[in-house]
Enzyme design. Sequence first.
Site, short mmCIF file in Angstrom:
data_model
loop_
_atom_site.label_atom_id
_atom_site.label_comp_id
_atom_site.label_asym_id
_atom_site.label_seq_id
_atom_site.Cartn_x
_atom_site.Cartn_y
_atom_site.Cartn_z
N HIS A 31 44.15 -9.71 25.73
CA HIS A 31 44.35 -8.52 24.90
C HIS A 31 45.64 -7.81 25.29
O HIS A 31 45.96 -7.69 26.48
CB HIS A 31 43.17 -7.56 25.05
CG HIS A 31 41.86 -8.16 24.67
ND1 HIS A 31 41.35 -8.09 23.39
CD2 HIS A 31 40.96 -8.88 25.40
CE1 HIS A 31 40.18 -8.72 23.35
NE2 HIS A 31 39.92 -9.21 24.56
N ASP A 46 43.14 -3.70 17.77
CA ASP A 46 42.41 -3.99 19.00
C ASP A 46 42.71 -2.93 20.06
O ASP A 46 43.86 -2.60 20.32
CB ASP A 46 42.85 -5.39 19.48
CG ASP A 46 42.23 -5.80 20.80
OD1 ASP A 46 41.30 -5.14 21.28
OD2 ASP A 46 42.70 -6.82 21.36
#
Length: 601
Positions: free
Chosen positions: A407, A234
């Site tokens: 995130h 990610d």
Amino acid sequence: MKTKATGATASTQKNTKTAPATQNTKTKQANEQNKSKKKASDQKNFRVIALGGLEEIGKNCTVIECEDDMIILDCGIKFPDIDMFGVDLVMPDFTYLEGKENRIRGLFITHGHEDHIGGIPYFLQKFPKVPVYGTKLTIGLIRRRLTEHNLDKKANLNVVGYHSTINVKGFSVEFVVTNHSIADSAAFYIRCKGGSIFLTGDFKFDLTPIDGHVVDLPRIAEIGKEGVDLLICDSTNAAKKGYSLSEKVVGEEFANLFANIKKRIVIATFSTSIHRIQQIFDTARAHRRKVVVSGRSMTNVISVAKELRYLKFKDSILVDIKDLPKYQPEQIVLITTGSQGEPMSALSRMAYGEHRQLTINEDDFVIISASPIPGNEKAVANIISEIMKLGAEVIYQGSGNVHVSGHGCQEEIKLLITLLNPAYYMPCHGEYNMLASNAKLAASLGKEAERIFILKNGDILEVSKEKSAVVGTAPAGIVLIDGLGVGDVGNVVLKDRKRLSQDGLLIVVAAIDETGIISGPDIVSRGFVYMKESEALMRDAKALCERTIANHRRNYSDYNSIKNDVKYELEKFLFDTTKRKPVILPILMYPSKTGNKVRAI
């Protein structure tokens, strides 16, 4: 003679003696070549093809291939770009998978956000036999989505627990505990004959998670010792320094706000932010407030999460939105959709005075508990402005800890790379600048440039122990969803919509027969000019159309040529006059040969 003979004999003997040596050498070389060829043919590898999620936010979908087997990781959608007029959603193009259904061993889903599950109904319409694997909440949200498409009873949905490994033909997929802004998120440790892959999904390292599922760092370290050939990571927050904040920070901020605010509190957040919603319920109960839920997706997700016991609250705390007038503002917390400024969301309708049951006023305190997805910043700013115009106070990211990202930031990404120590590295999930920032992090930890791959959607990355490279490209376009239509809106339609939005539409209608014009031509303008204020322009345009049609007096039945000429001449005239190019639609009416009816072409 002797000498010659001796010499000849010696030469012959020499040749006789050396011949076997030469033969052995050739045989040895041949054997080595055969071994080399055999080794090359036996060399194991796997391929990675992203059908979405690279150089963009959303539409995540990755294919892993090994020999004749393949699995798919996530199948999401994304919001349309600003120039995709009328389009509701954008999903991956599955052309690469067509004709390969018998090779697809499973669809594995990391978590339940729309950019990872939204495309599943459309995928299963094409590939109905493919089994779907995910954690309990993820499958629950997928099932609700499939119910809307009448596919829930046909789909092969499989719930997988953390620490479990699913074995399908050609692959084993282990579900590893990670953290994200939705419960039940997982990373995947994938093994096949060609090697091993670790895919993070959307992740962060939250050491104080609301649900108690702490990221499984010990298992990740073990996987690193086992050896990882490719890490797919990610990239969303790869440019942000430090660590991401824990979700508990938001709960603490809510507690402070609730204690000091004596107004009705309206909180807009993602419907899938289960942990945040739980904290809202907990804080509301602590401060003796009732909770109202607004927005279809919010209602649906809360229903699923409560049914699966990911949300825990007593039904008595809920109040129907119709009963709001019975309560004082300081007795209510309203949870709503619309944190991204979506035009039809509940918060948007409240802000613009279009909500049938609720109006925002000076007695409201609005919390936007989310960050704008790239591309939505303007819409969110507009919503905030409209709410302020109504007299309400607004707090949003940047003006308080009402939102934390799901995130991981730079230090979390670096920790993951260090623990896994992959042979090759592939940033995923993000715009190009995010992917590039992620690649720099890997390089800063000593990864060679040739072992880091910043790919585009459709690139085919082949990975083996000895070498990895991009070996080709696969179809990886987009499919546009407009209402019930899937894929029927393409570039030509979008181009027309763009022209309509910029320059408008001009319709020319005339009735003709073999003698010429019977009536008309009449001109109708929409979005081009206001006809009552442009009478001279319309009069000249009408005269031009009459002359153009008259030029075909030798063959008035050549309708296509007449229409093309009318369109060409009118386009030229209008551009020379106005410097605009509206969409021009000529319609010719002519008597039917079978009667007196008039037909249009």
